[in-house]
Scaffold this active site. Structure first.
Site, PDB file in Angstrom:
ATOM      1  N   TYR A 116     -17.859   7.542 -22.548  1.00 22.90           N
ATOM      2  CA  TYR A 116     -16.951   6.693 -23.337  1.00 22.90           C
ATOM      3  C   TYR A 116     -17.629   6.123 -24.589  1.00 22.90           C
ATOM      4  O   TYR A 116     -16.943   5.603 -25.478  1.00 22.90           O
ATOM      5  CB  TYR A 116     -16.389   5.527 -22.506  1.00 22.90           C
ATOM      6  CG  TYR A 116     -15.656   5.924 -21.238  1.00 22.90           C
ATOM      7  CD1 TYR A 116     -15.311   7.250 -20.971  1.00 22.90           C
ATOM      8  CD2 TYR A 116     -15.303   4.975 -20.288  1.00 22.90           C
ATOM      9  CE1 TYR A 116     -14.663   7.604 -19.802  1.00 22.90           C
ATOM     10  CE2 TYR A 116     -14.639   5.320 -19.119  1.00 22.90           C
ATOM     11  CZ  TYR A 116     -14.325   6.643 -18.881  1.00 22.90           C
ATOM     12  OH  TYR A 116     -13.680   6.977 -17.712  1.00 22.90           O
ATOM     13  N   HIS A 152     -19.216  12.022 -12.585  1.00 26.60           N
ATOM     14  CA  HIS A 152     -17.936  11.980 -13.317  1.00 26.60           C
ATOM     15  C   HIS A 152     -16.995  13.133 -12.926  1.00 26.60           C
ATOM     16  O   HIS A 152     -15.798  12.923 -12.718  1.00 26.60           O
ATOM     17  CB  HIS A 152     -18.227  11.999 -14.827  1.00 26.60           C
ATOM     18  CG  HIS A 152     -17.200  11.292 -15.649  1.00 26.60           C
ATOM     19  ND1 HIS A 152     -17.501  10.584 -16.782  1.00 26.60           N
ATOM     20  CD2 HIS A 152     -15.851  11.197 -15.506  1.00 26.60           C
ATOM     21  CE1 HIS A 152     -16.384  10.082 -17.295  1.00 26.60           C
ATOM     22  NE2 HIS A 152     -15.374  10.439 -16.546  1.00 26.60           N
TER      23      HIS A 152
HETATM   24  P1  NAD Z   1      -3.895   4.152 -17.919  1.00 20.67           P
HETATM   25  O1  NAD Z   1      -2.956   4.823 -17.008  1.00 20.67           O
HETATM   26  O2  NAD Z   1      -4.648   2.971 -17.480  1.00 20.67           O
HETATM   27  O3  NAD Z   1      -3.054   3.845 -19.245  1.00 20.67           O
HETATM   28  C1  NAD Z   1      -3.604   3.124 -20.308  1.00 20.67           C
HETATM   29  C2  NAD Z   1      -2.577   3.029 -21.444  1.00 20.67           C
HETATM   30  O4  NAD Z   1      -1.352   2.531 -20.957  1.00 20.67           O
HETATM   31  C3  NAD Z   1      -3.036   2.033 -22.506  1.00 20.67           C
HETATM   32  O5  NAD Z   1      -3.808   2.653 -23.483  1.00 20.67           O
HETATM   33  C4  NAD Z   1      -1.726   1.499 -23.040  1.00 20.67           C
HETATM   34  O6  NAD Z   1      -1.257   2.369 -24.031  1.00 20.67           O
HETATM   35  C5  NAD Z   1      -0.799   1.583 -21.854  1.00 20.67           C
HETATM   36  N1  NAD Z   1      -0.619   0.299 -21.130  1.00 20.67           N
HETATM   37  C6  NAD Z   1      -1.564  -0.529 -20.622  1.00 20.67           C
HETATM   38  N2  NAD Z   1      -1.002  -1.569 -19.985  1.00 20.67           N
HETATM   39  C7  NAD Z   1       0.343  -1.385 -20.089  1.00 20.67           C
HETATM   40  C8  NAD Z   1       1.451  -2.119 -19.640  1.00 20.67           C
HETATM   41  N3  NAD Z   1       1.305  -3.241 -18.929  1.00 20.67           N
HETATM   42  N4  NAD Z   1       2.694  -1.637 -19.917  1.00 20.67           N
HETATM   43  C9  NAD Z   1       2.855  -0.496 -20.612  1.00 20.67           C
HETATM   44  N5  NAD Z   1       1.830   0.252 -21.083  1.00 20.67           N
HETATM   45  C10 NAD Z   1       0.589  -0.192 -20.815  1.00 20.67           C
HETATM   46  O7  NAD Z   1      -4.864   5.316 -18.449  1.00 20.67           O
HETATM   47  P2  NAD Z   1      -6.402   5.616 -18.622  1.00 20.67           P
HETATM   48  O8  NAD Z   1      -7.015   4.765 -19.675  1.00 20.67           O
HETATM   49  O9  NAD Z   1      -6.501   7.075 -18.751  1.00 20.67           O
HETATM   50  O10 NAD Z   1      -7.039   5.236 -17.192  1.00 20.67           O
HETATM   51  C11 NAD Z   1      -7.572   3.969 -16.885  1.00 20.67           C
HETATM   52  C12 NAD Z   1      -9.076   4.006 -16.803  1.00 20.67           C
HETATM   53  O11 NAD Z   1      -9.500   4.953 -15.823  1.00 20.67           O
HETATM   54  C13 NAD Z   1      -9.787   4.478 -18.069  1.00 20.67           C
HETATM   55  O12 NAD Z   1      -9.816   3.512 -19.091  1.00 20.67           O
HETATM   56  C14 NAD Z   1     -11.139   4.841 -17.514  1.00 20.67           C
HETATM   57  O13 NAD Z   1     -11.923   3.672 -17.309  1.00 20.67           O
HETATM   58  C15 NAD Z   1     -10.763   5.484 -16.186  1.00 20.67           C
HETATM   59  N6  NAD Z   1     -10.651   6.959 -16.251  1.00 20.67           N
HETATM   60  C16 NAD Z   1     -11.495   7.709 -15.503  1.00 20.67           C
HETATM   61  C17 NAD Z   1     -11.426   9.088 -15.519  1.00 20.67           C
HETATM   62  C18 NAD Z   1     -12.364   9.884 -14.677  1.00 20.67           C
HETATM   63  O14 NAD Z   1     -12.442  11.117 -14.871  1.00 20.67           O
HETATM   64  N7  NAD Z   1     -13.076   9.284 -13.762  1.00 20.67           N
HETATM   65  C19 NAD Z   1     -10.472   9.723 -16.332  1.00 20.67           C
HETATM   66  C20 NAD Z   1      -9.609   8.957 -17.084  1.00 20.67           C
HETATM   67  C21 NAD Z   1      -9.694   7.571 -17.016  1.00 20.67           C
END
Ligand code: NAD
Length: 278
Positions: free
Chosen positions: A56, A114
């Site tokens: 990240y 990861h």
């Molecule tokens: P998420 O499903 O958490 O969605 C985030 C997005 O949703 C935000 O950017 C915003 O646009 C919107 N949002 C946030 N709060 C909201 C609300 N209350 N109402 C409406 N829309 C809203 O998606 P993400 O960021 O892909 O996943 C969360 C976290 O998981 C990441 O930030 C990361 O830390 C982790 N992650 C890990 C992997 C992995 O391979 N291990 C992959 C992807 C993400």
């Protein structure tokens, strides 16, 4: 009322460490001011878990925000992950040290593999075991591991992963995998729990959330917790950071839990752990 009634609570891992129910995801939060401000708002709102990764590019901002907080270091649970290009035994140990330097922390709370990089993840895991035994990390786990990856790891590992962080939301439940992990005491944690923001336009969720006086995001994050899944929604906006933490004063009925489960369509918004090529 369920026992999941306190933002400061969490799920116990197999080694007794507590994984907070709720964490702040910081993927795509810009290093520096943006991620530091988001974390400051989250800690103020009661979040006690921050989910980053070397990939990240914001570990230094995460570390800065954790060190600047008035909370004691032990009160904040920090997760990072070893990136695919760094997998293998020696390179994982090196990658860990680089992450710790970026974070500016002595001990990490959770270190994850990861992705299950073919031909490498077992060696990566040996390094994770080493870091755990040396006390550099309080818990170790994996991410994006399907059942066959976990079984392959089991053949050569001495310590079982404590966490599996997976894409998990109403369109991708993978109930069998969840139950397999639960039977093996591998705590499930949801990434992209809000379907990367698409949750707010889903008609059934909108209707159901209305009955509880909650938003679709709150309904779905609460569904995670009631399914025994820890969750890490991402936002950099204060209003959404607050909204996503307001989950501890209501309970979804068993019938509505089933209605949300029934939205499952095996749909991924992220890569498939069997076919990813990075
Ligand atoms: P998420 O499903 O958490 O969605 C985030 C997005 O949703 C935000 O950017 C915003 O646009 C919107 N949002 C946030 N709060 C909201 C609300 N209350 N109402 C409406 N829309 C809203 O998606 P993400 O960021 O892909 O996943 C969360 C976290 O998981 C990441 O930030 C990361 O830390 C982790 N992650 C890990 C992997 C992995 O391979 N291990 C992959 C992807 C993400």
């Amino acid at each position: 009322m369920s026992i999941i009634s306190d933002i400061s609570g969490g799920f116990p891992l197999q080694n007794g460490v507590t994984l907070p129910y709720l964490g702040l995801g910081v993927y795509l939060s810009e290093n520096g001011g943006e991620v530091e401000q988001a974390i400051a708002w989250a800690l103020e709102a009661g979040y006690r878990n921050i989910d980053t990764a070397s990939f990240y590019g914001n570990e230094s901002g995460v570390g800065q925000a954790v060190r600047e907080s008035a909370l004691p270091r032990e009160a904040i649970f920090v997760t990072s992950k070893v990136w695919n290009a760094d997998q293998g035994y020696a390179s994982t140990l090196d990658a860990f040290e680089r992450s710790m330097e970026e974070l500016g922390l002595e001990v990490l709370d959770l270190y994850l593999v990861h992705w299950p990089v073919r031909g490498k993840f077992r060696d990566t895991w040996r390094a994770m075991e080493e870091l755990y035994k040396k006390g550099r990390v309080r818990a170790i786990g994996v991410s994006n591991f399907l059942k066959h990856h976990l079984e392959a790891l089991e053949e050569t590992s001495r310590i079982r992963p404590m966490v599996n962080q997976m894409e998990f939301h109403p369109y991708l439940v993978q109930q069998e995998l969840l139950e397999y992990c639960q039977a093996c005491q591998i705590q499930y944690q949801a990434w992209s729990p809000l379907m990367q923001g698409r949750i707010k336009d889903q008609p059934e969720l909108l209707e159901m959330a209305g009955h509880y006086g909650k938003t679709p995001a709150q309904l779905v994050l609460r569904w995670d917790l009631q399914k025994g899944v820890a969750t890490i929604p991402k936002s950099s906006r204060q209003s959404r950071i607050l909204e996503n933490a307001d989950l501890f004063d209501f309970e979804i009925s068993p019938a509505d839990m089933q209605r949300i489960d029934a939205l499952d369509r095996g749909h991924r918004f992220g890569p498939d752990p069997d076919t990813f090529d990075f």
